[in-house]
Design an enzyme around this catalytic site. Structure first.
Site, PDB file in Angstrom:
ATOM      1  N   ASP A 207       0.856  -1.176   0.000  1.00 15.30           N
ATOM      2  CA  ASP A 207       0.000   0.000   0.000  1.00 15.30           C
ATOM      3  C   ASP A 207       0.902   1.238   0.000  1.00 15.30           C
ATOM      4  OD1 ASP A 207      -2.162   1.668  -0.130  1.00 15.30           O
ATOM      5  OD2 ASP A 207      -3.317   0.616   1.399  1.00 15.30           O
TER       6      ASP A 207
HETATM    7  C1  BGC Z   1      -5.076   3.125  -0.231  1.00 20.94           C
HETATM    8  C2  BGC Z   1      -5.186   2.061  -1.304  1.00 20.94           C
HETATM    9  C3  BGC Z   1      -5.027   2.676  -2.674  1.00 20.94           C
HETATM   10  C4  BGC Z   1      -3.729   3.443  -2.730  1.00 20.94           C
HETATM   11  C5  BGC Z   1      -3.466   4.080  -4.082  1.00 20.94           C
HETATM   12  C6  BGC Z   1      -3.852   4.001  -0.426  1.00 20.94           C
HETATM   13  O1  BGC Z   1      -3.831   5.088   0.434  1.00 20.94           O
HETATM   14  O2  BGC Z   1      -5.040   2.510   1.040  1.00 20.94           O
HETATM   15  O3  BGC Z   1      -6.412   1.383  -1.181  1.00 20.94           O
HETATM   16  O4  BGC Z   1      -5.075   1.677  -3.640  1.00 20.94           O
HETATM   17  O5  BGC Z   1      -3.747   4.462  -1.751  1.00 20.94           O
HETATM   18  O6  BGC Z   1      -4.313   5.122  -4.337  1.00 20.94           O
END
Ligand code: BGC
Length: 712
Positions: free
Chosen positions: A243
């Site tokens: 993440d």
């Molecule tokens: C979120 C993810 C997301 C990623 C990219 C993160 O802050 O937890 O679910 O895919 O950002 O945008």
């Protein structure tokens, strides 16, 4: 490949919206980036891909990712809303349509489906999830993977899907974003992992690790979760993505002293791509030099990334998707969005005011969401144009051309100013009916959208109570990314509908339901609490030794309120009256490996055609480990004309009765199993029969999640 080039393939960076920085361009030229996200549109994607292909030594194409959660340009209902449709065909269709749109913008990878089981409406990300039930989550997972990935990843209209966020992110302490989770291994296996297993079985291309930790072991450093369970036990051979910046966060999370340790932990656990790239780029060289991790781990991760690029056909067609010059609206688009939105609406209560009668002269559409466009899209609306959403007021105006539709906001969504209530009263006083549009805006759920009080924000209750005091029929629409706690509204309004965030066609879909052009068929994928003190709340409770008895203090209950939810899982009304009868099973005994068929008759005793959702639950009353009072094992929809009777059949095998035994190994135990069929998880309303499991083997290796994993 040089070490730098290898680490480049493991690094993903964020471009900035439609543009991108010079830093990203030079990183591409130097081979320091293997993938990008938040960059879309044929011009910019083509240009950046050209840099990778024509101006780097190895000419390895870039991978472009985006959060396409519930639509790309055309926005469909948020996942929690769409889960209410209980319809895998619909779930697949909206993902397919989103993939076709996104791929035309150069996107190849979506960070979806989000599969975190959520039983705490304080947690904002419940909006992105399929709700509280592992079976619904598993069906949702498989349907979304099929929809996004299509028949083959090399099809230019497909996206590589990412099952996220493994694991138990939805169990964060007190619903607070980015907090820890601490739960039993049994709960992890039975509740939080099945949807990810279903995604893996459906061939999902990627998995994203969760920001959180389980009992002190962050997902990004969890060898048991990512290697033992995901890769070894389930046979997942795709790419694990971190993440956003979460590898570097292993330092503040308290398990790594520096970026080298963080990078070594994540790579060892099996994280292939570092989203935002800093930890691998800055930490891996040091980790290798210090012997914290070996080059073979780097090579294995690089191979997985390259294999994904190959499966997407990028080595043959790096500009895949972009070469299609079909117009942007050649897909099912708004028609499908309207259909999905109609089917996601849950009619919670109705004293008969709905559907609205013909011949209404005047409607007052009141409340901060009455004329709101962007909020209709909800969180994570990809690149959906907020101004293009149909508002509730516009939807009603178009649906009722002969009726005067007056609109007044009354109050803002979160503000305290109540001066506008007088104007709302003015239009309500002359109206036949008040449509009260309440709820949250799109920023109040989703990531970082935790709320300690999941209730109506601002002065909305004041507005609502003034409207209710007028003595007119009030139809309350609740727009939200979670169940909102509104017992006072449920008690007094003529009808209450959960309209979630329905996407671009929200206004039309709501009008369709209010006037009866669509018969509501959505069912709650989560239990709806009466009070924040009941959270976490879910239907699959284990039995207590002291079930509630009103007159006995020493039974399981609250002194100050009922323990039951406001509305149970599966609840949802329609404009028909469906009656279930004649529950029967093809056998009264079952052996290991045998099949069983359960049938129930459904009669539409209402005046219009409609669709019922029939839920099939089991309960094992005597087991080596106490089993939940209800466990959903299947669901089905049936569409019936007025007066028509049909039959719903569930086919299952003895596998449905397997559960993790005391040692967590899957077991099938002899004895009675209660079978329940009905419309919701309200136990008193269910039809019941039972069968016996006979001559079972008490231990079956490798059935539930393939193997008993080591403690996480
Ligand atoms: C979120 C993810 C997301 C990623 C990219 C993160 O802050 O937890 O679910 O895919 O950002 O945008």
């Amino acid at each position: 490949m040089t070490l730098e080039e290898k680490i480049g393939q493991l690094s993903m960076a964020e471009g900035s919206g439609h543009g991108t920085t010079r830093g990203v361009q030079s990183a591409i030229r130097q081979g320091n980036l293997g993938s990008l996200f938040n960059v879309h549109g044929s011009g910019i994607v083509r240009e950046l891909q050209r840099l990778a292909i024509e101006e780097t030594r190895l000419a390895i194409p870039l991978l472009f990712g985006l959060d396409v959660l519930h639509g790309h340009r055309t926005i469909f209902p948020i996942p929690l809303a769409e889960a209410a449709a209980f319809d895998p065909t619909l779930w697949e269709a909206t993902a397919r349509a989103a993939a076709a749109e996104a791929s035309r913008d150069g996107i190849m990878l979506t960070f979806a489906p989000m599969l975190d089981l959520a039983r705490d409406p304080r947690w904002g990300r419940i909006a992105e999830s399929p709700g509280e039930d592992p079976l619904v989550g598993s069906r949702f997972a498989a349907a979304k993977v099929r929809g996004f990935q299509g028949r083959s990843l090399s099809d230019p209209t497909s996206l590589a899907a990412t099952a996220k966020h493994i694991g138990a992110y939805g169990a964060v302490t007190a619903g607070r974003e980015y907090a820890s989770s601490d739960l039993s291994e049994r709960t992890l296996l039975e509740l939080h992992l099945p949807a990810f297993k279903a995604a893996a079985d459906a061939g999902v291309a990627a998995v994203m690790a969760a920001f959180t930790d389980i009992a002190g072991v962050p997902a990004h450093a969890n060898v048991t979760l990512l290697r033992e369970i995901l890769r070894r036990a389930w046979g997942f051979d795709g790419v694990v993505i971190s993440d956003y910046g979460a590898v570097a966060e292993l330092v503040p999370r308290g398990v790594a002293a520096d970026l080298a340790e963080a990078a070594a932990l994540a790579l060892t656990a099996g994280v292939d791509i570092d989203m935002m790239g800093n930890a691998y780029r800055r930490g891996l060289p040091g980790a290798l030099a210090r012997g914290l991790v070996g080059l073979e781990a780097v090579d294995a991760a690089v191979m997985r990334v390259l294999r994904l690029k190959e499966r997407l056909g990028l080595f043959d067609e790096p500009y895949r998707g972009l070469s299609r010059d079909a117009p942007a609206d050649d897909g099912p688009g708004r028609g499908l969005a309207r259909e999905a939105a109609r089917r996601s609406i849950v009619l919670l209560t109705n004293d008969g005011v709905l559907p609205l009668p013909r011949g209404l002269r005047r409607i007052a559409v009141v409340g901060p969401l009455a004329a709101a466009a962007r909020p209709m899209l909800g969180p994570w609306a990809a690149i959906g144009d907020g101004t293009a959403a149909t508002t509730i007021a516009d939807g009603l105006r178009q649906a009722l051309p002969d009726c005067v539709v007056d609109v007044s906001g009354g109050v803002s969504i979160a503000g305290s100013d109540t001066n506008g209530i007088a104007d709302a009263c003015r239009i309500a006083e002359t109206a036949d009916v008040v449509v009260l549009c309440l709820g949250e805006d799109e920023t109040m759920s989703g990531e970082a959208g935790s709320r300690a009080h999941p209730e109506l924000p601002g002065a909305q209750r004041t507005l609502a109570e003034v409207m209710l005091d007028l003595g007119k029929p009030v139809i309350a629409l609740i727009a939200s990314g979670r169940p909102l706690i509104v017992p006072w509204l449920v008690e007094r309004a003529s009808a209450v509908l959960a309209t979630w965030f329905l996407g671009h066609e929200a206004g039309h879909a709501i009008a369709d339901v209010l006037i009866g052009a669509a018969n509501p068929s959505g069912r709650l994928p989560v239990s709806w609490p009466r009070d924040v003190g009941q959270i976490p709340i879910f239907y699959a409770e284990r039995p207590t030794g002291r079930p509630e008895i009103a007159a006995n203090r020493f039974t399981s209950k609250y002194l100050d309120m009922p323990a039951t939810p406001q509305f149970p899982f599966g609840h949802g009304l329609s404009y028909c009256r469906f009656v279930l009868s004649g529950l029967r099973s093809t056998t009264t005994e079952i052996r290991r490996g045998q099949h069983l068929e359960i049938a129930v008759d459904v009669t539409n005793e209402g005046p219009v055609a409609g669709e019922e959702t029939v839920l099939f639950f089991i309960h094992d009353p005597v087991a080596s480990v106490a089993r939940p009072l209800l466990e959903l094992k299947d669901f089905a929809k049936i569409r019936l004309m007025p007066g028509e009777r049909g039959t719903v059949t569930f086919n299952l095998t003895s596998e449905a009765f397997i559960f993790p035994g005391r040692s967590l190994a899957p077991v099938l135990e002899v004895g009675e199993i209660e079978l329940f069929v009905g419309k919701s998880a309200d136990r008193d309303s269910l039809l019941r029969t039972s069968i016996r499991v006979i001559v079972a083997q008490d231990r079956l290796a490798g059935q539930l999640v393939s193997a008993r994993p080591d403690p996480v």
